[in-house]
Design a protein around this motif. Structure first.
Motif, mmCIF file in Angstrom:
data_model
loop_
_atom_site.group_PDB
_atom_site.id
_atom_site.type_symbol
_atom_site.label_atom_id
_atom_site.label_comp_id
_atom_site.label_asym_id
_atom_site.label_seq_id
_atom_site.Cartn_x
_atom_site.Cartn_y
_atom_site.Cartn_z
ATOM 1 N N ILE A 134 2.637 4.398 -2.593
ATOM 2 C CA ILE A 134 2.588 5.120 -3.861
ATOM 3 C C ILE A 134 4.005 5.616 -4.161
ATOM 4 O O ILE A 134 4.599 6.364 -3.367
ATOM 5 C CB ILE A 134 1.615 6.313 -3.794
ATOM 6 C CG1 ILE A 134 0.214 5.851 -3.399
ATOM 7 C CG2 ILE A 134 1.565 7.039 -5.124
ATOM 8 C CD1 ILE A 134 -0.744 7.004 -3.169
ATOM 9 N N TYR A 165 -3.175 6.821 0.108
ATOM 10 C CA TYR A 165 -3.193 5.672 -0.799
ATOM 11 C C TYR A 165 -4.624 5.348 -1.211
ATOM 12 O O TYR A 165 -4.906 5.049 -2.376
ATOM 13 C CB TYR A 165 -2.531 4.473 -0.139
ATOM 14 C CG TYR A 165 -2.548 3.237 -0.992
ATOM 15 C CD1 TYR A 165 -1.580 3.038 -1.971
ATOM 16 C CD2 TYR A 165 -3.551 2.253 -0.819
ATOM 17 C CE1 TYR A 165 -1.602 1.889 -2.760
ATOM 18 C CE2 TYR A 165 -3.577 1.125 -1.604
ATOM 19 C CZ TYR A 165 -2.595 0.946 -2.573
ATOM 20 O OH TYR A 165 -2.616 -0.177 -3.374
ATOM 21 N N LYS A 175 0.824 -1.208 0.000
ATOM 22 C CA LYS A 175 0.000 0.000 0.000
ATOM 23 C C LYS A 175 0.860 1.261 0.000
ATOM 24 O O LYS A 175 0.760 2.148 0.867
ATOM 25 C CB LYS A 175 -0.957 0.002 1.196
ATOM 26 C CG LYS A 175 -2.023 -1.077 1.123
ATOM 27 C CD LYS A 175 -3.017 -0.946 2.258
ATOM 28 C CE LYS A 175 -4.110 -2.024 2.136
ATOM 29 N NZ LYS A 175 -5.119 -1.902 3.214
#
Length: 269
Positions: free
Chosen positions: A141, A210, A139
């Motif tokens: 980015i 996220y 999770k």
């Protein structure tokens, strides 16, 4: 009766020329007067130095009556010049002094104008592109932001950009940094653009970001703060420019930007 001085220094009776001398007088022609005068001058020039001393005269203490200065006393003797001598009053002295002062001031002004250090202007030209990757297992980015900086050198000498340091923050949290050394050299009165990429990571410490970026929306804009420090050096001086800008980026897809961001703050030190 007078005396006639000869080259050998002896004296002979000076007798007037006339009929009683037994020597015939010759009538001198006008065209021979100049020749006789030249011969007389040459004879006088070859006549040795003779000091005529009398009741009120004294022998020269320097040459002792010889008419020559000893070679070992050349560096010891001093010549006396009258105060009214024109050599002590050079002409156009004020003019030369004024011209010298004007030329010195002009040269100093030119040197100060061309060598006076001026500040190097650094302008944030915005974000060129944003590349987004999603790490669904963790999770996270992952984003790569390509940014452009414009440098303007107003000096008459080259400027070296020693380092560029950038830090990216989101909600006061550092999500990416980049350090560049020996970036480039800017020519006199020239401009240069530098593009560099900053890698960012938004992890589990911001789970809401996220979730927001992975929602099925068309646009997922977030605001990031980019703090940049640029160090330049030229001649014997170095300076540091600091920039702080706020950028909107789309964290949900890859984006290429053609214009700069809406809000920009720039200050230099």
């Amino acid at each position: 009766m007078g005396t006639r001085w000869s080259r050998s220094g002896s004296n002979l009776p000076l007798l007037p020329d006339g009929p009683g001398t037994g020597r015939p007088t010759e009538e001198r022609q006008p065209d021979t007067d100049s020749l006789d005068g030249l011969v007389r001058r040459e004879d006088i020039a070859q006549f040795p130095y003779v000091e005529f001393t009398g009741r009120d005269s004294i022998t020269c203490p320097t040459c002792q009556g010889t008419g020559r200065i000893p070679s070992d006393q050349v560096n010891e003797l001093v010549a006396l010049i009258p105060y009214s001598d024109q050599r002590l009053r050079p002409q156009r002295t004020k003019l030369y002094v004024v011209l010298s002062v004007v030329l010195c001031l002009l040269a100093s002004s030119l040197v100060a104008f061309f060598l006076f250090p001026r500040m190097v202007v650094v302008v944030d030209d915005g974000i060129r592109s944003v590349t987004v990757y999603f790490d669904r297992e963790n999770k996270k980015i992952l984003m790569n932001i390509t940014r452009a900086l414009n440098f303007s050198n107003s000096n008459f000498f080259s400027v070296c950009v020693q380092s560029v340091s950038c830090q990216v923050l989101y909600m006061k949290t550092v999500i990416g940094t980049r350090q560049l050394d020996n970036v480039t050299t800017i020519l006199p009165l020239g401009e240069r653009q530098v593009n560099y990429t900053v890698s960012m990571e938004i992890g589990r410490n911001l789970p809401c970001v996220y979730t927001f970026c992975t929602m099925p929306f068309k646009v997922h804009n977030i605001v990031i703060v980019m703090q940049t420090s640029v160090k330049t050096s030229y001649m014997v001086r170095s300076s540091q420019n600091s920039l702080e800008s706020y950028r909107y980026i789309d964290c949900g897809s890859n984006t290429t930007y053609l214009t700069t961001a809406e809000q920009h703050h720039h200050h230099s030190t």
